[in-house]
Design a protein around this motif. Structure first.
Motif, PDB file in Angstrom:
ATOM      1  N   GLY A 192       0.802  -1.227   0.000  1.00  0.00           N
ATOM      2  CA  GLY A 192       0.000   0.000   0.000  1.00  0.00           C
ATOM      3  C   GLY A 192       0.826   1.263   0.000  1.00  0.00           C
ATOM      4  O   GLY A 192       0.288   2.367  -0.005  1.00  0.00           O
ATOM      5  N   SER A 193       2.162   1.138  -0.001  1.00  0.00           N
ATOM      6  CA  SER A 193       2.944   2.355   0.234  1.00  0.00           C
ATOM      7  C   SER A 193       3.375   3.087  -1.030  1.00  0.00           C
ATOM      8  O   SER A 193       3.687   4.266  -0.977  1.00  0.00           O
ATOM      9  N   VAL A 194       3.418   2.419  -2.141  1.00  0.00           N
ATOM     10  CA  VAL A 194       3.890   3.093  -3.367  1.00  0.00           C
ATOM     11  C   VAL A 194       2.875   2.933  -4.489  1.00  0.00           C
ATOM     12  O   VAL A 194       1.963   2.121  -4.400  1.00  0.00           O
TER      13      VAL A 194
ATOM     14  N   LEU B 276       2.350   5.835  10.903  1.00  0.00           N
ATOM     15  CA  LEU B 276       2.929   5.448   9.609  1.00  0.00           C
ATOM     16  C   LEU B 276       2.727   6.617   8.633  1.00  0.00           C
ATOM     17  O   LEU B 276       1.764   6.650   7.874  1.00  0.00           O
TER      18      LEU B 276
ATOM     19  N   LEU C 278       4.073   7.630   5.971  1.00  0.00           N
ATOM     20  CA  LEU C 278       4.134   7.511   4.504  1.00  0.00           C
ATOM     21  C   LEU C 278       3.137   6.486   3.954  1.00  0.00           C
ATOM     22  O   LEU C 278       3.145   6.221   2.761  1.00  0.00           O
ATOM     23  N   THR C 279       2.301   5.911   4.824  1.00  0.00           N
ATOM     24  CA  THR C 279       1.310   4.977   4.283  1.00  0.00           C
ATOM     25  C   THR C 279      -0.122   5.470   4.466  1.00  0.00           C
ATOM     26  O   THR C 279      -1.067   4.783   4.095  1.00  0.00           O
ATOM     27  N   GLU C 280      -0.270   6.667   5.032  1.00  0.00           N
ATOM     28  CA  GLU C 280      -1.596   7.285   5.119  1.00  0.00           C
ATOM     29  C   GLU C 280      -1.654   8.394   4.076  1.00  0.00           C
ATOM     30  O   GLU C 280      -0.774   9.282   4.074  1.00  0.00           O
TER      31      GLU C 280
ATOM     32  N   LYS D  49      12.935  10.363   4.416  1.00  0.00           N
ATOM     33  CA  LYS D  49      12.352   9.026   4.486  1.00  0.00           C
ATOM     34  C   LYS D  49      12.867   8.330   5.756  1.00  0.00           C
ATOM     35  O   LYS D  49      12.122   7.653   6.453  1.00  0.00           O
TER      36      LYS D  49
ATOM     37  N   THR E  81       7.893   8.925  -1.397  1.00  0.00           N
ATOM     38  CA  THR E  81       6.654   8.142  -1.255  1.00  0.00           C
ATOM     39  C   THR E  81       6.440   7.147  -2.392  1.00  0.00           C
ATOM     40  O   THR E  81       5.537   6.308  -2.293  1.00  0.00           O
TER      41      THR E  81
ATOM     42  N   GLY F 117       2.873   6.775  -3.692  1.00  0.00           N
ATOM     43  CA  GLY F 117       1.826   6.163  -2.882  1.00  0.00           C
ATOM     44  C   GLY F 117       1.523   6.962  -1.638  1.00  0.00           C
ATOM     45  O   GLY F 117       2.014   8.080  -1.505  1.00  0.00           O
ATOM     46  N   PRO F 118       0.747   6.427  -0.738  1.00  0.00           N
ATOM     47  CA  PRO F 118       0.086   5.118  -0.830  1.00  0.00           C
ATOM     48  C   PRO F 118      -1.007   5.099  -1.900  1.00  0.00           C
ATOM     49  O   PRO F 118      -1.641   6.128  -2.129  1.00  0.00           O
TER      50      PRO F 118
END
Lengths: 427, 343
Positions: free
Chosen positions: A240-242, B198, B200-202, B176, B286, B289-290
C-alpha cells in the motif's frame, strides 16, 4: 657498445609491436550484470579465469541495479546500443533482442539437454530452436520463516502442506506475542502474488492460450491479500505504500527480525546466509497450499548474447565456457543458487560455503521445483508476463490503499492487460 | 572601415577604452583580425541583420537541444507501438490524446480510461497549490526576519540556504529515514509516550510530508530572491514611516509588500513551474503512494514510458505535451505580467 644499443633498441621495437598487435587482436566484450547476492563477485572471478585461458578476449563486467536491467536495458537494446551480453530476468520481454548462438556453438545439443525447458522462456512465440544463452539461476518463490520468533512465542510452526490461511493465523499470533510489526510480508511483485493465486486455482490463460487473468482462483488470492491488509496480517508498508509498478521487498525487515513469515524466493538465500548469521534461526518452508495445489512460481535469470554484438563468435565462446558443467557448478555453488542446469540439478550440488541454514533452505527450494504447477511454468514462459504482473500490483495496490474496490481493480487489471498487449502489437 | 558611426569598430572601441585602462597588445591584435571579416559581413547583409549573426550560434545549440526534442516528442505523441525509432512507429493521429482525455467525468479520475494520468493531474494541482502557498508564505516570513538586524544573521542566512545545495534524492532519503516506521520522528513520538504513526502509508500524511519536504528543501532559494528584493527597498521610505509613527504591520502591508510585489511574482511563478514539474523528491520519498495519492504527472509520464514491460512512449509523449502546454501558459502569464509592469 653501439651494436649492443642497436640490438636492444631493435628488441624493444619488436616487443612493442608484438604487444601492440596482441592488444589490437584482443576483443573486448561488455557484459551487463545485476546481483542479488555475491554472484557478481563469483562471475568476476570466473571471467578472469576465462581471460587467462582466452588471451584474445577481454570481458568488462558492468554491474547495474536490477531496476536498470528492467527499465534501461530494453531502451538500450531497442536503440541498438546494448552490450554484447546481459543477465536478464524478463526473458520473454527482451527475447526479440537475443542472439541465436547455435551457428557459433561447438555443442548445441549440450544446451538443449541441460537447459532445454528454460530455453523456451527465452524464445519468441513460434520459435522452437534458438539458443540465446543459459540460466545463471533457477529461482522458485517460497516463504522464509523466522523460527526464533515462533520459539519465543511458544507457538508451533504449521506443518508441511499447511494452507496459506494456517500460516497467516500462526504468523499473526506470533507477531502479537513478540510485538513483530510484520506477521506476513509478501514482496510487492506480481510474480510473487501469483505464487499465492496459483495455489488458489488461478489459471491465467483461457483455452486458446490468451490471457484471462481474472478468474475465481485469482479472485480468491486477491481477496486473501486484501483481507490480510485489513486485519493486520500484512502491513500496508509494502503493497500500500507506493504507486504503480514499483517493486518493494521486505528482505531488510526480515533480516532485522521484524517479519515472522516472508514470501519471497530462493535468490534471497545468499544474502540471508551472509547477513543474518547467528542473529536468529531462519528456515525456508515449502510453499503453503491452497485448494488447487502447493506450487510456487518458477523464475530465474539468464545470461544471453545480444543480437547487435559485433563479436558473436566470442560471445558464444564465453557462454560455452560459463555454461560448461564444472564452471556452472562452481558458479551455482558459490552463489548459493538453485541450479538452472538439469544435469547438475539431478546430480546435486555441494554448497561448501553455505551455513547449515542456507543448505537446508536450498534443499527446500530444490525440492519445490518438482511440485510446480503447469500454469506457473506457462506464466513464467509467457512473453507478456510482466504486463500481467505490473497490472496486478498497480491495481491491487490501489484497492489495498482504499482508492478502489476489488471489483474495480479486477476490471482495471483486465483493461490494462488488453491495452498494453494491443499497444505492443501495433505495427 | 565602413562601419556606421552608431557602431564604432571594435578596434576603435578598444582604442577608446585604452584611454581609461590599458588593453593588451595581444587583444588589440585579435580585435583587428576579427574586425575585417565582420565589417565585410556587415557590408554584405546590412547592419540590421548583424544581431542575428551573433545570436545564431547560441540559437543553433538551443534549437538542437530544445526545439528538436520538442518536435520529436510531438511526433512520438501522434504515433503508437513499442518501437523506439520514430521512423518505425505507426502514425495514430490524435489517438493517444483521445485515450488520455476519455473520461466519464473529469471531476472523477476513476471514470477516466487512463485514470492514473488524471490522478496525477489532480495530485499535481493539489500539491502545487499548497506547496506554492506554503513556499511563498514561509519564504517571505523568513526573508523579512533575515532582513532584520538580528544576532547571527549571516549564519541563519546560510542555514536556510543550505538545503538548496543538496541533491533532491539525498533530501528525500534523509526525510524518508526520519519518517519511516523506525525513524527518528517515530522514536521521538514513542519516547514521549505516543503511538507510532505510519506517515508515509496514510494518504493525507503522505501528501503533507511531500509538500513539507519540498518546501523545506527549496525555500532557501526563494528566500534569497525575496531578501534581495527587501534590501533593494530604499531605507528612507521606512525612516519616513517611522517619523510618522506608522504601525509596523501597516508599514509591511502598505510599503514593503507593494514594493516587493515584482519579486513576489517571480517567486510565485518560479515556484509554481517547479511544483508542476515535481518528480524526484516525491518519487523517492513516497514512490507516488500510498495507492496513487502522491502520484504526480511527471512520475506518470516516466512510468508509462519506462517502467512497464510495454514501454508506451506515445502515451507518455502525449502526456508530456499536455504538461508542456500548461508550463508554457504559466511562463506566458509571467512574461505578460512582467512586460505590463515594465511598460
Amino acid at each position: 657498445m653501439k651494436a649492443t644499443r642497436r640490438m636492444l633498441l631493435g628488441c624493444a621495437l619488436v616487443a612493442a609491436s608484438l604487444g601492440f598487435s596482441q592488444a589490437q587482436a584482443q576483443t573486448t566484450l561488455r557484459m551487463t550484470w545485476y546481483s542479488d547476492g555475491n554472484e557478481g563477485e563469483v562471475m568476476n572471478s570466473l571471467l578472469r579465469r576465462f581471460e587467462e585461458q582466452n588471451k584474445d578476449i577481454k570481458v568488462v563486467l558492468d554491474q547495474v541495479p536490477f531496476k536498470a536491467i528492467n527499465e534501461n536495458l530494453p531502451v538500450q537494446l531497442a536503440a541498438g546500443q546494448g552490450p554484447d551480453l546481459a543477465r536478464v530476468a524478463d526473458l520473454g520481454g527482451v527475447a526479440r533482442y537475443m542472439l541465436d548462438l547455435r551457428p557459433h556453438l561447438k555443442d548445441p545439443a549440450y544446451f538443449e539437454a541441460n537447459f532445454g525447458p528454460f530455453l523456451e522462456w527465452m524464445r519468441l512465440p513460434g520459435d522452437t530452436s534458438s539458443i540465446p544463452g543459459y540460466m545463471t539461476q533457477l529461482t522458485l518463490t517460497g516463504p522464509f520463516v523466522n523460527k526464533t520468533l515462533f520459539e519465543q512465542a511458544n507457538i508451533p510452526m504449521p506443518a508441511p502442506k499447511a494452507t496459506w490461511e494456517d500460516w497467516a493465523k500462526a504468523a499473526k499470533d506470533v507477531a502479537a506475542k513478540v510485538q513483530a510489526p510484520f506477521p506476513v510480508a509478501i514482496d510487492r511483485s506480481g510474480h510473487r502474488f501469483f505464487s499465492l493465486a496459483i495455489t488458489q486455482g488461478a489459471q491465467v490463460f483461457n483455452d486458446k492460450g490468451e490471457p484471462a487473468v481474472v478468474d475465481d482462483g485469482f479472485k480468491k488470492g486477491a481477496q486473501l491479500v486484501y483481507d490480510w491488509h485489513k486485519n493486520g496480517v500484512m502491513s500496508k508498508e509494502l503493497w500500500g505504500s507506493v504507486a504503480g509498478t514499483a517493486y518493494r521487498g521486505a528482505n531488510d525487515e526480515f533480516k532485522n527480525a521484524q517479519v515472522v513469515m516472508y514470501e519471497s524466493g530462493s535468490w534471497q538465500i545468499g544474502q540471508f546466509d551472509k547477513t543474518i548469521g547467528n542473529a536468529f534461526d531462519w528456515v525456508a518452508v515449502p510453499t503453503p497450499c491452497g485448494p488447487a495445489n502447493c506450487s510456487g512460481m518458477p523464475g530465474g535469470a539468464a545470461l544471453v548474447g545480444i543480437k547487435t554484438t559485433q563479436h558473436p563468435k566470442e560471445v558464444a565462446r564465453l557462454i560455452e565456457f560459463l555454461a560448461s558443467e564444472p564452471v556452472a557448478e562452481e558458479f551455482y555453488a558459490r552463489s548459493l543458487f538453485v541450479p538452472g542446469h538439469l544435469g547438475l540439478a539431478k546430480k546435486g550440488l555441494d554448497y561448501k560455503d553455505a551455513s547449515p541454514q542456507g543448505k537446508a533452505a536450498l534443499k527446500v527450494f530444490s525440492e519445490g521445483v518438482s511440485g510446480l504447477s503447469p500454469v506457473a511454468n506457462k506464466l513464467q514462459g509467457y512473453v507478456n508476463n510482466r504486463v500481467i504482473f505490473n497490472a496486478v500490483i498497480s491495481r491491487l495496490g490501489q484497492a489495498i490503499a482504499g482508492e478502489a474496490t476489488l471489483d474495480e481493480a479486477y476490471k482495471r487489471i483486465t483493461a490494462d492487460v488488453e491495452q498494453q498487449i494491443a499497444e505492443r502489437n501495433k505495427k | 572601415m565602413t562601419l556606421s558611426s552608431k557602431n564604432p569598430p571594435a578596434s576603435s572601441a578598444l582604442a577608446g577604452s585604452a584611454q581609461t585602462r590599458r588593453t593588451s597588445p595581444f587583444l588589440r591584435q585579435v580585435a583587428r583580425i576579427v574586425d575585417w571579416p565582420m565589417a565585410a559581413l556587415q557590408r554584405l547583409i546590412g547592419e540590421r541583420r548583424m544581431p542575428y549573426v551573433f545570436l545564431l550560434p547560441n540559437l543553433f545549440f538551443f534549437g538542437l537541444f530544445v526545439f528538436v526534442p520538442i518536435a520529436i516528442n510531438f511526433w512520438y505523441s501522434v504515433t503508437g507501438g513499442p518501437a523506439l525509432f520514430p521512423s518505425e512507429r505507426p502514425y495514430v493521429g490524435s489517438g493517444q490524446y483521445s485515450y488520455l482525455f476519455e473520461c466519464g467525468s473529469y471531476a472523477d479520475p476513476s471514470s477516466c480510461r487512463e485514470d492514473h494520468f488524471w490522478r496525477g493531474v489532480y495530485n499535481t494541482v493539489t500539491f502545487s497549490f499548497f506547496q506554492v502557498v506554503a513556499m511563498v508564505g514561509l519564504s517571505l516570513l523568513t526573508a523579512v526576519v533575515l532582513n532584520m538586524k538580528i544576532k547571527g544573521r549571516g549564519f541563519f542566512r546560510a542555514v536556510y540556504f543550505f538545503p538548496v545545495l543538496l541533491s533532491p534524492v539525498v533530501v528525500a532519503l534523509i526525510w524518508k529515514w526520519i519518517l519511516q516506521r523506525d525513524g527518528i520522528l517515530n522514536a521521538w513520538i514513542t519516547a514521549m509516550g505516543g503511538d507510532r504513526v505510519l506517515f508515509l502509508t496514510e494518504p493525507t500524511w503522505a501528501m503533507f510530508w511531500a509538500i513539507f519536504v519540498s518546501v523545506w528543501s527549496h525555500m532557501g532559494f526563494y528566500t534569497l530572491i525575496l531578501l534581495a528584493g527587501l534590501q533593494a527597498i530604499p531605507s528612507d521610505i521606512y525612516e519616513a514611516a517611522e517619523m510618522d509613527a506608522t504601525p509596523r504591520w501597516r508599514v509591511f502591508w502598505r510599503l514593503t509588500l507593494p514594493l516587493l510585489w515584482p519579486n513576489l511574482v517571480v517567486v510565485i511563478v518560479l515556484a509554481l513551474i517547479r511544483a508542476v514539474q515535481t518528480f524526484d523528491e516525491v518519487f523517492v520519498l513516497t514512490g507516488g503512494g500510498p495507492g496513487t495519492s502522491t502520484l504526480m504527472v511527471v512520475q506518470y509520464i516516466y512510468e508509462t514510458a519506462f517502467s512497464n514491460q510495454v514501454q508506451n512512449f506515445g502515451l507518455a509523449a502525449a502526456a508530456s505535451v499536455v504538461l508542456g502546454i500548461v508550463l508554457f501558459a504559466l511562463t506566458l502569464a509571467q512574461l505578460a505580467y512582467t512586460q505590463r509592469k515594465s511598460s
